[in-house]
Design a protein around this motif. Structure first.
Motif, mmCIF file in Angstrom:
data_model
loop_
_atom_site.group_PDB
_atom_site.id
_atom_site.type_symbol
_atom_site.label_atom_id
_atom_site.label_comp_id
_atom_site.label_asym_id
_atom_site.label_seq_id
_atom_site.Cartn_x
_atom_site.Cartn_y
_atom_site.Cartn_z
ATOM 1 N N VAL A 71 0.857 -1.179 0.000
ATOM 2 C CA VAL A 71 0.000 0.000 0.000
ATOM 3 C C VAL A 71 0.898 1.235 0.000
ATOM 4 C CG1 VAL A 71 -1.860 1.194 1.208
ATOM 5 C CG2 VAL A 71 -1.692 -1.316 1.344
ATOM 6 N N LEU A 72 0.802 2.009 -1.085
ATOM 7 C CA LEU A 72 1.577 3.231 -1.230
ATOM 8 C C LEU A 72 0.695 4.394 -0.810
ATOM 9 C CD1 LEU A 72 3.007 2.467 -4.783
ATOM 10 C CD2 LEU A 72 3.928 1.786 -2.569
ATOM 11 N N ILE A 73 1.174 5.192 0.128
ATOM 12 C CA ILE A 73 0.359 6.252 0.718
ATOM 13 C C ILE A 73 1.035 7.599 0.515
ATOM 14 C CG2 ILE A 73 -0.517 7.188 2.900
ATOM 15 C CD1 ILE A 73 -0.799 4.267 3.844
ATOM 16 N N ARG A 74 0.242 8.530 0.018
ATOM 17 C CA ARG A 74 0.651 9.933 -0.037
ATOM 18 C C ARG A 74 -0.294 10.714 0.861
ATOM 19 N NH1 ARG A 74 0.308 11.807 -5.769
ATOM 20 N NH2 ARG A 74 0.986 13.752 -4.853
ATOM 21 N N THR A 75 0.278 11.639 1.601
ATOM 22 C CA THR A 75 -0.546 12.470 2.466
ATOM 23 C C THR A 75 -0.299 13.933 2.159
ATOM 24 O OG1 THR A 75 -1.113 13.013 4.743
ATOM 25 C CG2 THR A 75 1.183 12.468 4.322
ATOM 26 N N SER A 76 -1.307 14.741 2.385
ATOM 27 C CA SER A 76 -1.138 16.189 2.249
ATOM 28 C C SER A 76 -0.948 16.830 3.620
ATOM 29 C CB SER A 76 -2.357 16.793 1.540
ATOM 30 O OG SER A 76 -3.527 16.501 2.266
ATOM 31 N N PHE A 120 -8.889 -7.268 2.607
ATOM 32 C CA PHE A 120 -8.107 -6.061 2.363
ATOM 33 C C PHE A 120 -9.008 -4.834 2.343
ATOM 34 C CE2 PHE A 120 -6.331 -2.737 -0.258
ATOM 35 C CZ PHE A 120 -5.159 -2.492 0.439
ATOM 36 N N ASP A 121 -10.170 -4.957 1.718
ATOM 37 C CA ASP A 121 -11.106 -3.836 1.687
ATOM 38 C C ASP A 121 -11.522 -3.448 3.103
ATOM 39 O OD1 ASP A 121 -12.688 -1.903 0.196
ATOM 40 O OD2 ASP A 121 -14.432 -3.067 0.870
ATOM 41 N N ASP A 122 -11.754 -4.423 3.965
ATOM 42 C CA ASP A 122 -12.075 -4.141 5.367
ATOM 43 C C ASP A 122 -10.926 -3.388 6.044
ATOM 44 O OD1 ASP A 122 -14.488 -5.467 5.015
ATOM 45 O OD2 ASP A 122 -13.800 -7.317 5.995
ATOM 46 N N PHE A 123 -9.704 -3.848 5.789
ATOM 47 C CA PHE A 123 -8.525 -3.168 6.338
ATOM 48 C C PHE A 123 -8.463 -1.724 5.846
ATOM 49 C CE2 PHE A 123 -4.330 -1.645 5.125
ATOM 50 C CZ PHE A 123 -3.759 -1.466 6.371
ATOM 51 N N TYR A 124 -8.626 -1.544 4.544
ATOM 52 C CA TYR A 124 -8.549 -0.220 3.935
ATOM 53 C C TYR A 124 -9.603 0.720 4.521
ATOM 54 C CZ TYR A 124 -9.020 3.473 0.484
ATOM 55 O OH TYR A 124 -9.128 4.697 -0.122
ATOM 56 N N ARG A 125 -10.825 0.232 4.640
ATOM 57 C CA ARG A 125 -11.903 1.067 5.190
ATOM 58 C C ARG A 125 -11.613 1.462 6.646
ATOM 59 N NH1 ARG A 125 -16.789 1.014 2.187
ATOM 60 N NH2 ARG A 125 -16.595 -0.297 0.331
ATOM 61 N N ILE A 133 -6.165 10.270 4.384
ATOM 62 C CA ILE A 133 -5.073 9.984 3.450
ATOM 63 C C ILE A 133 -5.392 10.661 2.124
ATOM 64 C CG2 ILE A 133 -3.862 8.179 2.189
ATOM 65 C CD1 ILE A 133 -4.409 6.346 4.590
ATOM 66 N N PHE A 134 -4.407 11.358 1.560
ATOM 67 C CA PHE A 134 -4.594 12.092 0.311
ATOM 68 C C PHE A 134 -4.730 11.148 -0.884
ATOM 69 C CE2 PHE A 134 -2.450 14.030 -3.405
ATOM 70 C CZ PHE A 134 -3.405 15.003 -3.700
ATOM 71 N N ASN A 135 -3.831 10.145 -0.960
ATOM 72 C CA ASN A 135 -3.844 9.237 -2.103
ATOM 73 C C ASN A 135 -3.322 7.873 -1.665
ATOM 74 O OD1 ASN A 135 -2.252 7.941 -4.521
ATOM 75 N ND2 ASN A 135 -3.774 9.296 -5.435
ATOM 76 N N VAL A 136 -4.004 6.827 -2.118
ATOM 77 C CA VAL A 136 -3.591 5.454 -1.802
ATOM 78 C C VAL A 136 -3.535 4.653 -3.103
ATOM 79 C CG1 VAL A 136 -4.200 3.318 -0.609
ATOM 80 C CG2 VAL A 136 -4.674 5.510 0.469
ATOM 81 N N THR A 137 -2.452 3.917 -3.272
ATOM 82 C CA THR A 137 -2.342 2.957 -4.362
ATOM 83 C C THR A 137 -2.051 1.612 -3.724
ATOM 84 O OG1 THR A 137 -1.454 4.627 -5.859
ATOM 85 C CG2 THR A 137 -1.091 2.313 -6.455
ATOM 86 N N SER A 138 -2.858 0.617 -4.047
ATOM 87 C CA SER A 138 -2.672 -0.723 -3.486
ATOM 88 C C SER A 138 -2.246 -1.663 -4.596
ATOM 89 C CB SER A 138 -3.976 -1.214 -2.855
ATOM 90 O OG SER A 138 -4.379 -0.319 -1.844
ATOM 91 N N LEU A 139 -1.221 -2.431 -4.323
ATOM 92 C CA LEU A 139 -0.676 -3.366 -5.293
ATOM 93 C C LEU A 139 -0.730 -4.774 -4.712
ATOM 94 C CD1 LEU A 139 2.498 -1.256 -6.064
ATOM 95 C CD2 LEU A 139 0.428 -1.356 -7.461
ATOM 96 N N LEU A 140 -1.340 -5.700 -5.442
ATOM 97 C CA LEU A 140 -1.407 -7.093 -5.006
ATOM 98 C C LEU A 140 -0.173 -7.829 -5.486
ATOM 99 C CD1 LEU A 140 -2.869 -9.611 -3.879
ATOM 100 C CD2 LEU A 140 -3.960 -9.828 -6.124
ATOM 101 N N SER A 141 0.529 -8.468 -4.571
ATOM 102 C CA SER A 141 1.678 -9.291 -4.934
ATOM 103 C C SER A 141 1.161 -10.598 -5.535
ATOM 104 C CB SER A 141 2.522 -9.595 -3.697
ATOM 105 O OG SER A 141 3.527 -10.537 -3.999
ATOM 106 N N MET A 142 1.571 -10.887 -6.738
ATOM 107 C CA MET A 142 1.144 -12.112 -7.410
ATOM 108 C C MET A 142 1.967 -13.322 -6.931
ATOM 109 S SD MET A 142 -1.326 -11.060 -9.227
ATOM 110 C CE MET A 142 -1.626 -12.429 -10.308
ATOM 111 N N GLU A 143 3.228 -13.061 -6.571
ATOM 112 C CA GLU A 143 4.107 -14.149 -6.135
ATOM 113 C C GLU A 143 5.260 -13.558 -5.336
ATOM 114 O OE1 GLU A 143 6.883 -17.662 -8.145
ATOM 115 O OE2 GLU A 143 6.202 -15.991 -9.384
ATOM 116 N N GLU A 144 5.565 -14.169 -4.215
ATOM 117 C CA GLU A 144 6.745 -13.769 -3.451
ATOM 118 C C GLU A 144 7.933 -14.522 -4.011
ATOM 119 O OE1 GLU A 144 8.234 -14.739 0.904
ATOM 120 O OE2 GLU A 144 6.683 -13.187 0.944
ATOM 121 N N ILE A 145 8.883 -13.800 -4.543
ATOM 122 C CA ILE A 145 10.057 -14.411 -5.156
ATOM 123 C C ILE A 145 11.149 -14.640 -4.118
ATOM 124 C CG2 ILE A 145 11.877 -14.059 -6.881
ATOM 125 C CD1 ILE A 145 9.714 -12.423 -8.449
#
Length: 159
Positions: A71-76, A120-125, A133-145
């Motif tokens: 979860v990438l977070i930007r705040t103002s 995850f949606d429950d966590f986010y809410r 939070i000003f901006n959130v980008t969530s990225l799902l990891s497809m595989e842990e290498i």
């Protein structure tokens, strides 16, 4: 303390990172040393804070925690009150495995482990309810290498 850690300390730390349940007898045998000096070194490494704690590494998927999000977070907002609320919100959530404050365009990154997208949606809410939070980008990891928390104890060798 880093300058005071010698080759034997590094070998001990390497063994402990691989398997902290090794007995002193097993460690002594692997290192070709006696138990007492190894025990003394481990005690000193703990006292110096080099060894912070001993834990067990669990398999998240076998526990039903199949989804890993970054979860990438930007705040103002950058005031102390916002930071206190954010820190509390992050520290109070067991889903957050890691949280880092970053330099650059993104202010914070969280590593979040949950059962699925609904969880995850429950966590986010819950997070945005606790802190603005000003901006959130969530990225799902497809595989842990590569994962884990094993630290490099020796500098990489040139090949």
């Amino acid at each position: 303390m880093a300058n005071q850690i010698d080759a034997l300390d590094r070998k001990i730390l390497g063994l402990l990172q691989d398997d902290a349940s090794l007995s002193l007898d097993e460690m002594a045998k692997k290192l070709g040393a006696s138990k007492t000096p190894i025990w003394n070194r481990i005690r000193k490494l703990k006292e110096a804070g080099v060894i912070r704690r001993e834990t067990v590494e669990l398999d998240p998927e076998k526990l039903g925690l199949e989804a890993c999000f970054f979860v990438l977070i930007r705040t103002s907002e950058h005031d102390a009150d916002w930071l206190d609320k954010f820190m509390k919100a992050v520290q109070d959530r067991a889903e957050v495995l890691e949280a880092h404050r970053l330099a650059g365009d993104i202010d914070y990154i969280l590593k979040v482990r949950v059962a699925n997208a609904r969880a995850f949606d429950d966590f986010y809410r819950a997070l945005i309810k606790d802190v603005t939070i000003f901006n959130v980008t969530s990225l799902l990891s497809m595989e842990e290498i590569k994962g884990g928390n094993r630290l490099m104890l020796e500098p990489p060798q040139d090949t």
